[in-house]
Design an enzyme around this catalytic site. Structure first.
Site, short mmCIF file in Angstrom:
data_model
loop_
_atom_site.label_atom_id
_atom_site.label_comp_id
_atom_site.label_asym_id
_atom_site.label_seq_id
_atom_site.Cartn_x
_atom_site.Cartn_y
_atom_site.Cartn_z
CE LYS A 1 -0.19 3.14 4.80
NZ LYS A 1 -0.11 3.23 6.25
CB SER B 1 5.27 -1.81 12.10
OG SER B 1 4.86 -0.48 12.35
CD GLU C 1 -3.42 -2.41 7.27
OE1 GLU C 1 -2.30 -2.66 6.79
OE2 GLU C 1 -4.02 -1.35 7.05
CD GLU D 1 -2.93 5.44 6.75
OE1 GLU D 1 -2.92 5.49 5.51
OE2 GLU D 1 -2.00 4.92 7.42
N GLY E 1 2.52 2.25 10.79
CA GLY E 1 3.47 3.34 10.66
C GLY E 1 4.18 3.72 11.95
CG ASN F 1 -1.74 1.23 1.38
OD1 ASN F 1 -1.80 2.05 0.45
ND2 ASN F 1 -2.39 1.38 2.52
CG HIS G 1 -5.77 1.87 5.23
ND1 HIS G 1 -5.34 2.82 6.14
CD2 HIS G 1 -4.77 0.98 5.09
CE1 HIS G 1 -4.11 2.51 6.51
NE2 HIS G 1 -3.74 1.40 5.90
P1 13P Z 1 3.07 0.32 7.69
O1 13P Z 1 3.57 -0.96 7.09
O2 13P Z 1 3.82 1.54 7.19
O3 13P Z 1 2.96 0.26 9.17
O4 13P Z 1 1.58 0.53 7.14
C1 13P Z 1 0.69 -0.52 7.21
C2 13P Z 1 -0.50 -0.17 6.43
O5 13P Z 1 -1.26 0.72 6.80
C3 13P Z 1 -0.75 -0.88 5.18
O6 13P Z 1 -2.02 -0.62 4.69
#
Ligand code: 13P
Length: 254
Positions: free
Chosen positions: A11, A216, A170, A100, A176, A9, A98
């Site tokens: 982002k 992560s 997740e 976010e 992150g 992803n 997601h």
């Molecule tokens: P990270 O791997 O940067 O923690 O992000 C995970 C994520 O949100 C994947 O959709």
């Protein structure tokens, strides 16, 4: 055997040229180094999708996906992108729900149920994300949160529709942050998700559902996470922006 998937992803990262260059590196490394049956999915910003599909043509192990799609088929929704548009450039997947999007754009389970319907109606496979916040875990509500995200977001689907979904767990506190869920914590929730699916549909459907872990995930912790019985791969954020790291995670399934 259910399908093993490692999805990246990106982002809101990488301009057009940077995205093409990263994807080309991933394609070359996957061609040279990936020996298993795992599926690789790269979920890029919309602007890259068409070109990535073209670059990935003929590489069956790599599919391309979007990170969001609107719930309506089409219409006066300035600035939005429809599932049909995404499908029309050859992308096969779309991330929905997601954290976010839930957190910054107010996406609710109810809205996500509609987005899931529209994505499926347009032949896109949703990667449907669920997961609790740190506060929810602290209060011991993580199982309840997961349960209602599934019940309200995707359990209205019929069996044929549900079979096309990929679920991604997740935990919001692991995204992150550099703090990953322990393999035992992740396995516990994955097992719970599979149990919920079995109770709603059937054990056969639960056993066939790919459930990804995200948060992560990196080349160092992926082997232990992916070795868990109910973890079928990963949804990778930060580490998917580095071709070497991403493909090393993919290669855990070689
Ligand atoms: P990270 O791997 O940067 O923690 O992000 C995970 C994520 O949100 C994947 O959709």
């Amino acid at each position: 055997m259910r399908k093993k998937i490692v999805a990246g992803n990106w982002k809101m990262n990488l301009d057009y040229k940077e995205g093409l260059s990263l994807f080309s590196e991933v394609v070359n490394m996957v061609n040279d180094e990936v020996t298993g049956n795992q599926q690789v999915v790269v979920c890029s910003p919309f602007i890259h999708l068409h070109s990535l599909v073209q670059l990935g043509k003929g590489v069956a192990k790599i599919a391309v996906g979007a990170q969001n799609a609107h719930q309506a088929e089409s219409g006066a929704y300035t600035g939005e992108i429809s599932a049909k548009m995404i499908r029309s450039v050859g992308a096969g997947y779309v991330i929905l729900g997601h954290s976010e999007r839930r957190q910054y754009f107010g996406e609710t389970n109810e809205l996500l149920a509609k987005k899931t319907d529209t994505a499926l109606a347009n032949d896109l496979k949703p990667i449907f994300c669920i997961g609790e916040t740190l506060q929810e875990r602290g209060l011991g509500k993580h199982f309840d949160v997961i349960k209602s995200q599934l019940a309200e977001g995707v359990f209205h689907l019929n069996e044929t529709q549900f079979n096309k979904l990929v679920i991604a767990y997740e935990p919001v506190w692991a995204i992150g942050t550099g703090v990953t869920a322990s393999s035992a914590q992740a396995q516990e929730i994955h097992h719970f998700i599979r149990k919920e699916i079995a109770a709603k549909y059937s054990q056969a459907i639960a056993d066939a559902t790919t459930i990804l872990y995200g948060g992560s995930c990196n080349p160092t912790n992926a082997p232990e996470l992916f070795a868990q019985h109910d973890i079928d791969g990963g949804l990778i954020g930060g580490a998917s922006l580095k071709s070497r790291d991403f493909v090393d995670i993919v290669k855990v399934f070689n």
